[in-house]
Design an enzyme around this catalytic site. Structure first.
Site, short mmCIF file in Angstrom:
data_model
loop_
_atom_site.label_atom_id
_atom_site.label_comp_id
_atom_site.label_asym_id
_atom_site.label_seq_id
_atom_site.Cartn_x
_atom_site.Cartn_y
_atom_site.Cartn_z
N TYR A 131 43.67 43.46 32.21
CA TYR A 131 42.37 43.33 31.57
C TYR A 131 42.51 43.13 30.06
CZ TYR A 131 39.12 44.46 35.38
OH TYR A 131 38.35 44.44 36.51
N LYS A 184 52.45 46.99 42.92
CA LYS A 184 53.16 45.95 43.67
C LYS A 184 54.58 45.87 43.13
CE LYS A 184 51.82 42.76 46.00
NZ LYS A 184 52.12 42.50 47.45
N ASP A 233 48.51 46.16 48.34
CA ASP A 233 47.90 45.42 49.45
C ASP A 233 47.88 46.27 50.72
OD1 ASP A 233 50.68 45.26 49.56
OD2 ASP A 233 50.73 43.22 50.39
N ASP A 273 40.21 48.27 40.34
CA ASP A 273 38.92 47.59 40.44
C ASP A 273 38.68 47.17 41.89
OD1 ASP A 273 36.55 46.35 39.49
OD2 ASP A 273 37.59 44.42 39.49
N ASP A 304 36.21 49.14 45.04
CA ASP A 304 35.12 48.48 45.77
C ASP A 304 35.32 48.62 47.28
OD1 ASP A 304 33.79 47.64 43.47
OD2 ASP A 304 33.49 45.60 44.21
C1 IPM Z 1 33.84 47.73 37.41
C2 IPM Z 1 33.33 46.35 37.13
C3 IPM Z 1 33.85 45.93 35.76
C4 IPM Z 1 35.35 45.82 35.85
C5 IPM Z 1 33.21 44.66 35.19
C6 IPM Z 1 31.70 44.72 35.15
C7 IPM Z 1 33.76 44.35 33.82
O1 IPM Z 1 33.70 45.50 38.15
O2 IPM Z 1 33.60 48.64 36.59
O3 IPM Z 1 34.44 47.94 38.46
O4 IPM Z 1 35.88 44.78 36.28
O5 IPM Z 1 36.01 46.78 35.49
MG MG Z 2 34.57 46.46 39.86
#
Ligand code: IPM
Ligand code: MG
Length: 368
Positions: A142, A192, A225, A249, A253
């Site tokens: 990032y 990884k 993975d 990230d 999710d």
């Molecule tokens: C998260 C989001 C952020 C990230 C974005 C909005 C910059 O996806 O907090 O998970 O990628 O970190």
């Molecule tokens: Mg995210």
């Protein structure tokens, strides 16, 4: 200690709507539990860009550095898609994370019993799930340099750099081990190392921190993975997962969906202790700004409300009050009240964002 201060940054899309509900909850703790906060509010993301031409003004950044904790809604939306990269709404959030040095991002994935049937996975795979993803938040791909879109010969090249120093890895590993000690004493580190040198170093350093400082904590390593696959296959094998910024990230999710809805998951981003002993801290829901449903009263405020519960726990040493708030949320879900994201196809009538907030307030009243 003086009254603790909170900076609220509602942001874009559903951010302001869910934050309205959080403010009701904050007021409740002030009025009913003697936990007063000095609350101020400011702009971030597209809202800040509209007002100041930047997704986070220097004045707001300075305020964020001064308060005891920041509470953020969400940033971004399609109307900002064509903005220059440097002023995109997301840059505001990334600047907060970087300049406050919030290196440890705690993303719990807990499956409330009342919601176990909402997951796309089978009930017995997710019921009772309680895991914590610790995502490194201030380094890695990032932020790594060099980065950009450059020209090589007659074509353009998109470039980002994955980069981790030993000390960056060690400090987030410590956060994970400390948390594990308060939970089931088990950490799984994901990278990884089979294809990335940064992964090899990550694995080495995490192992070393464990051997030298946390020999009582059980540590395993997994390729990221395979980690994603195992999260879907049998998530209850995990307690704390520690991983880098990008993998964290993605994996958070995935973990979020195990619990039924992204609208349920809070997060805490913590840095080093300030002079008053409290960590630098920003709390935000894992979900985004959901522009498709913004302004319609459909958003689920629970992730943002649970983010405030994390603030009570990690910034203000109010674990019992955090429990009270989490139990109130659970009671409302058990009673069958649902926002639209938690409705199954066959139905019932969803409650609005405001009705969900009010129901949680009523459950808080009932807890006294
Ligand atoms: C998260 C989001 C952020 C990230 C974005 C909005 C910059 O996806 O907090 O998970 O990628 O970190
Ligand atoms: Mg995210």
């Amino acid at each position: 200690m003086s009254t603790p201060s909170l900076l609220i940054l509602p942001g874009d899309g559903i951010g302001p709507e869910v934050m309205t509900e959080v403010r009701k909850i904050i007021d409740w703790f002030g009025a009913r539990r003697g936990l007063a906060f000095e609350v101020s509010e400011d702009l971030v993301g597209g809202a800040a860009y509209d007002a100041h031409g930047t997704p986070l003004s220097d004045a707001t950044m300075a305020k964020a550095q001064e308060v005891d904790a920041v509470l953020l809604g969400a940033v971004g939306g399609p109307i900002y898609d064509d903005l220059d990269f440097s002023v995109k709404p997301e840059r505001g959030l990334l600047r907060l994370r970087k300049e406050m040095d919030l290196f440890a991002n705690l993303r719990p994935a807990q499956c409330f019993d009342a919601l176990a049937d909402f997951s796309s996975l089978k009930r017995d795979v997710v019921a009772g799930l309680d895991i914590m993803i610790v995502r490194e938040l201030t380094s890695g791909i990032y932020f790594g340099e060099p980065r950009g879109i450059i020209t090589e010969g007659n074509e353009r090249v998109g470039l980002n750099t994955q980069r981790y120093t030993e000390s960056e890895i060690a400090r987030v590993a410590r956060s994970a081990f400390e948390l594990a000690r308060k939970r089931s004493n088990k950490v799984c580190s994901m990278e990884k190392a089979n294809v990335m040198e940064s992964g090899i170093l990550w694995r080495e350093v995490v192992q070393k921190v464990r051997d030298e400082e946390y020999p009582d904590v059980e540590l395993s390593h997994m390729y990221a993975d395979a980690g994603g696959m195992q999260l879907c296959r049998w998530p209850k094998q995990f307690d704390v997962i520690v991983t880098d910024n990008l993998f964290g990230d993605l994996l958070s999710d995935v973990a979020a969906m195990l619990t039924g809805s992204l609208g349920m998951l809070p997060s805490a981003s913590l840095g080093a202790p300030m002079a008053n002993g409290r960590p630098k801290a920003l709390y935000e829901p894992v979900h985004g700004s959901a522009p498709d449903i913004a302004g319609q009263g459909k958003a689920n405020p629970i992730a943002c409300i649970l983010s405030f519960a994390m603030a009570l726990r990690y910034s203000f040493d109010q674990g019992a009050e955090a429990d009270r708030l989490e139990k109130a949320v659970e009671a409302v879900l058990s009673s069958g009240k649902r926002t639209a994201d938690l409705m199954q196809a066959e139905g019932g009538t969803p409650v609005s964002t405001g009705e969900m907030g009010d129901a949680i307030l009523a459950a808080l009243d009932a807890s006294l």
